[in-house]
Design an enzyme around this catalytic site. Sequence first.
Site, PDB file in Angstrom:
ATOM      1  N   ASN A  60       0.865  -1.185   0.000  1.00 32.47           N
ATOM      2  CA  ASN A  60       0.000   0.000   0.000  1.00 32.47           C
ATOM      3  C   ASN A  60       0.899   1.232   0.000  1.00 32.47           C
ATOM      4  O   ASN A  60       1.478   1.584   1.024  1.00 32.47           O
ATOM      5  CB  ASN A  60      -0.890  -0.032   1.259  1.00 32.47           C
ATOM      6  CG  ASN A  60      -1.740   1.217   1.390  1.00 32.47           C
ATOM      7  OD1 ASN A  60      -1.876   1.999   0.449  1.00 32.47           O
ATOM      8  ND2 ASN A  60      -2.317   1.408   2.569  1.00 32.47           N
ATOM      9  N   LYS A  82       0.100   4.266  -0.292  1.00 27.09           N
ATOM     10  CA  LYS A  82      -0.563   5.451   0.291  1.00 27.09           C
ATOM     11  C   LYS A  82      -0.340   6.674  -0.599  1.00 27.09           C
ATOM     12  O   LYS A  82      -0.341   6.537  -1.822  1.00 27.09           O
ATOM     13  CB  LYS A  82      -0.062   5.691   1.715  1.00 27.09           C
ATOM     14  CG  LYS A  82      -0.099   4.428   2.563  1.00 27.09           C
ATOM     15  CD  LYS A  82       0.085   4.695   4.011  1.00 27.09           C
ATOM     16  CE  LYS A  82       0.200   3.378   4.753  1.00 27.09           C
ATOM     17  NZ  LYS A  82       0.122   3.518   6.171  1.00 27.09           N
ATOM     18  N   HIS A  98      -9.578   0.777   4.837  1.00 28.71           N
ATOM     19  CA  HIS A  98      -8.297   1.034   5.515  1.00 28.71           C
ATOM     20  C   HIS A  98      -8.545   1.998   6.674  1.00 28.71           C
ATOM     21  O   HIS A  98      -9.357   2.927   6.568  1.00 28.71           O
ATOM     22  CB  HIS A  98      -7.285   1.621   4.529  1.00 28.71           C
ATOM     23  CG  HIS A  98      -5.889   1.625   5.081  1.00 28.71           C
ATOM     24  ND1 HIS A  98      -5.462   2.581   5.972  1.00 28.71           N
ATOM     25  CD2 HIS A  98      -4.847   0.778   4.893  1.00 28.71           C
ATOM     26  CE1 HIS A  98      -4.196   2.305   6.311  1.00 28.71           C
ATOM     27  NE2 HIS A  98      -3.802   1.232   5.665  1.00 28.71           N
ATOM     28  N   GLU A 156      -6.947   4.433   7.751  1.00 34.52           N
ATOM     29  CA  GLU A 156      -6.740   5.867   7.438  1.00 34.52           C
ATOM     30  C   GLU A 156      -7.980   6.438   6.766  1.00 34.52           C
ATOM     31  O   GLU A 156      -8.340   7.601   6.984  1.00 34.52           O
ATOM     32  CB  GLU A 156      -5.488   6.025   6.564  1.00 34.52           C
ATOM     33  CG  GLU A 156      -4.220   5.834   7.391  1.00 34.52           C
ATOM     34  CD  GLU A 156      -3.005   5.364   6.609  1.00 34.52           C
ATOM     35  OE1 GLU A 156      -2.995   5.450   5.368  1.00 34.52           O
ATOM     36  OE2 GLU A 156      -2.052   4.888   7.264  1.00 34.52           O
ATOM     37  N   GLU A 169      -5.300  -5.263  10.483  1.00 32.68           N
ATOM     38  CA  GLU A 169      -4.267  -4.261  10.726  1.00 32.68           C
ATOM     39  C   GLU A 169      -4.567  -3.521  12.025  1.00 32.68           C
ATOM     40  O   GLU A 169      -5.374  -2.572  12.033  1.00 32.68           O
ATOM     41  CB  GLU A 169      -4.259  -3.234   9.583  1.00 32.68           C
ATOM     42  CG  GLU A 169      -4.016  -3.821   8.228  1.00 32.68           C
ATOM     43  CD  GLU A 169      -3.496  -2.760   7.262  1.00 32.68           C
ATOM     44  OE1 GLU A 169      -2.378  -2.919   6.775  1.00 32.68           O
ATOM     45  OE2 GLU A 169      -4.198  -1.760   7.038  1.00 32.68           O
ATOM     46  N   GLY A 195       2.461   1.995  10.631  1.00 36.32           N
ATOM     47  CA  GLY A 195       3.408   3.099  10.466  1.00 36.32           C
ATOM     48  C   GLY A 195       4.107   3.501  11.750  1.00 36.32           C
ATOM     49  O   GLY A 195       4.743   4.554  11.816  1.00 36.32           O
ATOM     50  N   SER A 203       3.481  -2.417  10.173  1.00 32.08           N
ATOM     51  CA  SER A 203       4.943  -2.423  10.300  1.00 32.08           C
ATOM     52  C   SER A 203       5.586  -3.763   9.920  1.00 32.08           C
ATOM     53  O   SER A 203       6.530  -4.201  10.567  1.00 32.08           O
ATOM     54  CB  SER A 203       5.364  -1.986  11.707  1.00 32.08           C
ATOM     55  OG  SER A 203       4.898  -0.664  11.968  1.00 32.08           O
ATOM     56  N   GLY A 251       4.945   1.161   4.652  1.00 34.59           N
ATOM     57  CA  GLY A 251       6.281   1.765   4.505  1.00 34.59           C
ATOM     58  C   GLY A 251       7.287   0.889   3.761  1.00 34.59           C
ATOM     59  O   GLY A 251       7.956   1.360   2.828  1.00 34.59           O
TER      60      GLY A 251
HETATM   61  C1  PEP Z   1      -0.770  -0.012   5.954  1.00 37.27           C
HETATM   62  O1  PEP Z   1      -0.879   1.170   5.707  1.00 37.27           O
HETATM   63  O2  PEP Z   1      -1.647  -0.775   5.535  1.00 37.27           O
HETATM   64  C2  PEP Z   1       0.382  -0.470   6.740  1.00 37.27           C
HETATM   65  C3  PEP Z   1       0.329  -1.668   7.231  1.00 37.27           C
HETATM   66  O3  PEP Z   1       1.429   0.396   6.905  1.00 37.27           O
HETATM   67  P1  PEP Z   1       2.871   0.079   7.586  1.00 37.27           P
HETATM   68  O4  PEP Z   1       3.364  -1.210   6.992  1.00 37.27           O
HETATM   69  O5  PEP Z   1       3.732   1.231   7.222  1.00 37.27           O
HETATM   70  O6  PEP Z   1       2.635  -0.050   9.044  1.00 37.27           O
END
Ligand code: PEP
Length: 264
Positions: A13, A15, A106, A108, A178, A184, A222, A244
């Site tokens: 992803n 973003k 998601h 966000e 998640e 993040g 993460s 990330g």
């Molecule tokens: C995400 O945005 O779905 C995500 C898991 O981000 P990160 O891996 O950066 O924690």
Amino acid sequence: MSGSTITPWVVGNWKMNPMQANSQQLIQDLNQYLQQSPITEQQCHIGVAPISIALLSVQKLLKDADSPVKVVAQDLSQMAGTGAYTGEVSAELLKDSQIDYVLIGHSERREIFGDDVAKIKAKLSNALSVGLQVIYCVGESLEQREAGQAEQVVLQQICDLAAVVKVEQWHNIVIAYEPIWAIGTGKTASPQDAQTMHAKIREGLTQITAQAQHTAILYGGSVKPENAVELAACPDINGALVGGASLNAESFYKIAQAFAKTEE
Ligand code: PEP
């Protein structure tokens, strides 16, 4: 119960990243890793979710390189079809551009952009009605986890999904668990905690659909090459949604390698 017969998914992803030139470089680098040491679609479904204005250029780069990597939209409109909805992209318009995969729910989108349950249900229903494959995100906040509500929150999000998905549409559903506090932040749920929640999700799905043992449940939060192997060893973790670390081709490729099934 083990979900080990499920082909894993590893989806990046991106973003609101990166600039066009960098996204092209990222795809070229990823293609190179995959050419040097291929991961077949039988071993792992790999997808990338670029910003909407890069969907088609990324799609072309992948097609020209005969790459197995799938292009995933990060979101879609709650409105269906075409019409006077400034700024929106519908399920039909994605399908018309041969984009066959979409993220929905998601955290966000839920937290920053007001995607409430009604909007998410409309998005799910639109996506599924045109045959898009949906990666549906669920997860609890730190506050909810600390209050002992994590399981209840996540299972409610699964119930929201079940209210929309028709019997014959379950094969188009992938779930991504998640925990919001792990996105993040560099904090990952321990493989044991993640496995426990994944097993609960699968148990919940078992009461809802005959597809439960075939539904991929991805972990997100993460994920990086350093923790991917341990997560991949958990029986109910069938892949990863990666933020990330997906912006670096080598890291993302290594995560996909960690989840890819070794050929029998
Ligand atoms: C995400 O945005 O779905 C995500 C898991 O981000 P990160 O891996 O950066 O924690």
